[in-house]
Motif scaffolding. Structure first.
Motif, short mmCIF file in Angstrom:
data_model
loop_
_atom_site.label_atom_id
_atom_site.label_comp_id
_atom_site.label_asym_id
_atom_site.label_seq_id
_atom_site.Cartn_x
_atom_site.Cartn_y
_atom_site.Cartn_z
N LEU A 1 0.81 -1.22 0.00
CA LEU A 1 0.00 0.00 0.00
C LEU A 1 0.85 1.27 0.00
CD1 LEU A 1 -2.98 -0.90 2.32
CD2 LEU A 1 -3.00 -0.53 -0.13
N LEU A 2 2.14 1.11 0.23
CA LEU A 2 3.01 2.28 0.22
C LEU A 2 3.61 2.55 -1.16
CD1 LEU A 2 4.97 2.01 3.58
CD2 LEU A 2 3.23 3.66 2.97
N ALA A 3 3.07 1.87 -2.19
CA ALA A 3 3.67 1.97 -3.53
C ALA A 3 3.88 3.42 -3.95
CB ALA A 3 2.81 1.24 -4.54
N GLU A 4 2.87 4.27 -3.72
CA GLU A 4 2.98 5.66 -4.15
C GLU A 4 4.12 6.37 -3.41
OE1 GLU A 4 1.60 8.17 -6.23
OE2 GLU A 4 1.27 6.31 -7.32
N THR A 5 4.20 6.11 -2.08
CA THR A 5 5.26 6.73 -1.29
C THR A 5 6.63 6.27 -1.79
OG1 THR A 5 3.76 6.59 0.58
CG2 THR A 5 6.02 7.12 1.07
N TYR A 6 6.74 4.97 -2.05
CA TYR A 6 8.02 4.44 -2.51
C TYR A 6 8.40 5.03 -3.86
CZ TYR A 6 8.57 1.13 1.24
OH TYR A 6 8.77 0.58 2.47
N LYS A 7 7.40 5.25 -4.67
CA LYS A 7 7.67 5.84 -5.98
C LYS A 7 8.33 7.22 -5.79
CE LYS A 7 4.88 7.92 -9.44
NZ LYS A 7 3.53 8.03 -9.96
N PHE A 8 7.75 7.98 -4.89
CA PHE A 8 8.29 9.31 -4.64
C PHE A 8 9.70 9.23 -4.03
CE2 PHE A 8 8.58 13.16 -1.91
CZ PHE A 8 8.72 14.06 -2.95
N CYS A 9 9.86 8.30 -3.08
CA CYS A 9 11.19 8.13 -2.46
C CYS A 9 12.22 7.79 -3.53
CB CYS A 9 11.16 7.00 -1.43
SG CYS A 9 10.25 7.41 0.05
N LEU A 10 11.85 6.89 -4.44
CA LEU A 10 12.77 6.50 -5.51
C LEU A 10 13.13 7.70 -6.38
CD1 LEU A 10 11.64 3.08 -6.97
CD2 LEU A 10 13.90 3.71 -6.14
N VAL A 11 12.11 8.47 -6.74
CA VAL A 11 12.37 9.63 -7.59
C VAL A 11 13.35 10.57 -6.91
CG1 VAL A 11 11.38 11.71 -8.60
CG2 VAL A 11 10.21 9.55 -8.88
N ILE A 12 13.09 10.91 -5.64
CA ILE A 12 13.99 11.90 -5.03
C ILE A 12 15.38 11.34 -4.79
CG2 ILE A 12 12.44 13.62 -4.01
CD1 ILE A 12 12.62 12.10 -1.43
N SER A 13 15.50 10.07 -4.42
CA SER A 13 16.88 9.64 -4.14
C SER A 13 17.65 9.33 -5.42
CB SER A 13 16.92 8.48 -3.13
OG SER A 13 16.10 7.45 -3.54
N LEU A 14 16.99 8.79 -6.44
CA LEU A 14 17.73 8.53 -7.68
C LEU A 14 18.10 9.84 -8.39
CD1 LEU A 14 15.96 5.38 -9.16
CD2 LEU A 14 18.17 5.52 -8.04
N THR A 15 17.15 10.76 -8.52
CA THR A 15 17.53 12.04 -9.15
C THR A 15 18.49 12.80 -8.24
OG1 THR A 15 15.60 13.16 -8.24
CG2 THR A 15 15.38 12.29 -10.46
N GLY A 16 18.37 12.61 -6.93
CA GLY A 16 19.32 13.24 -6.00
C GLY A 16 20.74 12.77 -6.29
#
Lengths: 281, 304
Positions: free
Chosen positions: B208-223
């Protein structure tokens, strides 16, 4: 949350790990606080880890009087407050016009500004320096404030947009009937309704501006009178530093306002920082 | 009423300040990045158009390869570190009966609100030859002391760690907020069905945290792709250019060598990489939603 009467060993391992990591997360900061009260002898030889005694509070006096810390502090404060005020003002007006007023192209305009979320600050630092020079802003605090406003606008507008959408139309209709101008309606009726969003954004933008380094480095990095605290801290860069206590004191002073804001509004700060999660993804 | 809410002058006045500042200080600059990446420009005279020359030179530059490798290491390290720890802590702390939850949350989050320069300066004091870490090794009688940022093969990992250490609390707060939004009914149902705690988290919380993980992935990978500040402060790109990233290449080319066009080509590649990563992540996560949707419609058809 699931709770069962008997907890597995694994659970206790996780709890222990949580506390261990908390120590790992906090100890460097406590160490910084400690060494801001020590002299070099204590930091390197006699007492590198523990509580400082006697307290060398003169480090703070040195930092405040010898290292231009009051100037950096003032610059940071002016730039941060200026950024907050202008961003909030612009974002409020812009989001109101694009979310509630009726005109062609309002969706396009809103989405266009939203592009700002995807423009990395790192990429634009060279052109921003040139633009600032072009407007003859170099050497003033505006050279920091305007770019900071620009990079915070997209996010602020996104947050306000959501709030404005939730206000019933009848409010404006009633105001219109009563003969208020659109400006009166906005500033006296609508704006107070989105104050919760404003509080969140004020905290978020203030912390952003207070801690900003990348643009400050290229815009005012070579102008001693305009440096902000994040740049001032770098004065002590490298291992050639001789006054470690003074450096620690400067770092503590630089972090103090952010920690103060956090200790008063911890919930709001966490909400403000993570609200991006809902919008940015 | 329509006329009242369609007041042309008011609309113009309302959108003007925001639009002007955004255009001048954010949007036109990013266009200039793309445009000037095709020119030779020393920052003072008029740029001369040179086509793709900067890009050819960039792709042959050995530092370009190092930079991309560093960004990849940086991105993967901070992603794994932050998401793994943040998930463990957020789930452990979600247990309402746990003592000291408030304190732990503050402890994890405090580094996030500090200036990145303070954090870097602090860790540079810890990691330097005379620093806290080496003192700690000495205190335990180990001779594993070294200059942690002076080794060209290790420096990038150390730098990535500093970033991960600072921002773990951010992802932690995101995941905590995500868990809070999950209805307790699910866990109630799972408990009635005899599901263990770990099982409930494995099958309810994490999916159920898929959306949150998506955001986490975006910020840390682009970071990771955008990494710059830590290099700039901790190592200055060194030792021997081993901690360069594309942003640092741009910074160095423009402000140290006055090769603005070349630097902007590096910046353009960096922006494109960020966009590709975002598109790929969105594609992967959308794919899952779509697949579920397809699965559901197929089952429906079978039932009919």
């Amino acid at each position: 949350m699931p709770t069962k009467p008997s907890k597995s060993i694994l659970h206790y391992i996780f709890v222990a790990f949580c506390w261990l990591y908390a120590a790992f997360s906090l100890y460097p900061l406590i160490w910084m606080l400690f060494y801001s009260f020590k002299n070099n002898q204590e930091i390197f030889v006699t007492n590198p880890f523990g509580f400082p005694w006697p307290l060398h509070y003169e480090n703070y006096i040195t930092a405040w009087t010898k290292y231009d810390v009051p100037l950096y502090f003032l610059n940071s404060l002016i730039v941060s407050i200026g950024t907050v005020v202008i961003t909030i003002f612009c974002a409020l007006l812009f989001s109101y016009a694009t979310s509630r007023m009726i005109w062609k192209g309002r969706h396009f305009t809103r989405l266009f500004l939203g592009l700002g979320m995807f423009i990395p600050v790192q990429a634009i630092m060279i052109p921003v320096v040139k633009v600032v020079q072009g407007f003859h802003l170099t050497g003033t605090r505006w050279s920091l404030i305007f770019p900071y406003v620009a990079i915070n606008l997209a996010f602020a507008c996104m947050v306000y947009y959501g709030f404005f959408r939730g206000i019933p139309r009848e409010l404006e209709e009633a105001a219109c009937m009563d003969g208020a101008t659109i400006y009166q309606t906005f500033f006296q009726i609508i704006e107070p309704l989105v104050r919760p969003a404003t509080v969140t954004l004020v905290i978020y933008i203030f912390l952003n501006a207070w801690n900003e380094f990348i643009l400050a480095n290229v815009l005012v990095g070579s102008i001693p009178t305009l440096k902000t605290l994040p740049l001032g801290v770098l004065f002590f860069q490298g291992e050639f530093t001789t006054d470690w206590g003074g450096m620690g004191a400067t770092m503590v002073i630089a972090s103090f306002p952010a920690i103060l804001v956090y200790s008063f509004f911890s919930e709001q700060v966490e909400n403000a920082m993570t609200i991006g999660g809902a919008v940015k993804g | 009423m329509k006329k009242y809410m369609g007041n042309k002058l008011a609309i113009f006045l309302f959108i003007l300040p925001a639009l002007a500042i955004f255009l001048i200080f954010d949007f036109i600059p990013i266009l200039q990045v793309f445009a000037y990446s095709f020119t030779q420009w020393n920052g003072l005279t008029t740029p001369t158009f040179t086509g793709l020359e900067n890009y050819f030179r960039l792709f042959q530059d050995r530092v370009f390869v190092t930079s991309n490798k560093n960004q990849l290491i940086f991105a993967i390290l901070i992603t794994v570190y932050q998401m793994l720890f943040a998930t463990i802590f957020a789930i452990t702390i979600s247990d309402a009966k746990m003592k000291g939850r408030k304190f732990l949350r503050v402890a994890y989050f405090i580094p996030v609100i500090l200036s990145v320069t303070v954090v870097c300066q602090l860790w540079s004091a810890i990691l330097s030859g005379q620093g806290l870490l080496n003192k700690l090794f000495e205190a335990f009688g180990s001779d594993y002391t070294q200059n942690w940022l002076g080794d060209r093969y290790k420096a990038i990992y150390v730098i990535a760690f500093v970033n991960a250490w600072q921002w773990m609390g951010y992802q932690f707060a995101l995941i905590v907020a995500g868990i809070k939004s999950i209805s307790t009914d699910y866990y109630e149902a799972a408990r009635i069905d005899g599901c263990t705690n770990a099982g409930a988290h494995r099958h309810i919380t994490i999916p159920l945290l898929a959306e949150t993980y998506k955001f986490c992935l975006v910020i840390s990978l682009t970071g990771g792709i955008k990494a710059f500040t830590e290099m700039n402060i901790l190592t200055g790109g060194g030792p021997n250019k081993s901690t360069y990233t594309l942003t640092y290449m741009m910074y160095n080319a423009a402000f140290k060598k006055s090769e603005y066009g070349y630097g902007l080509a590096a910046a353009t590649v960096m922006v494109l990489e960020c966009m590709i990563v975002m598109l790929v992540i969105n594609f992967i996560f959308r794919d899952k939603d779509q697949r579920k949707e397809e699965e559901r419609s197929r089952r429906k058809r079978h039932a009919d």
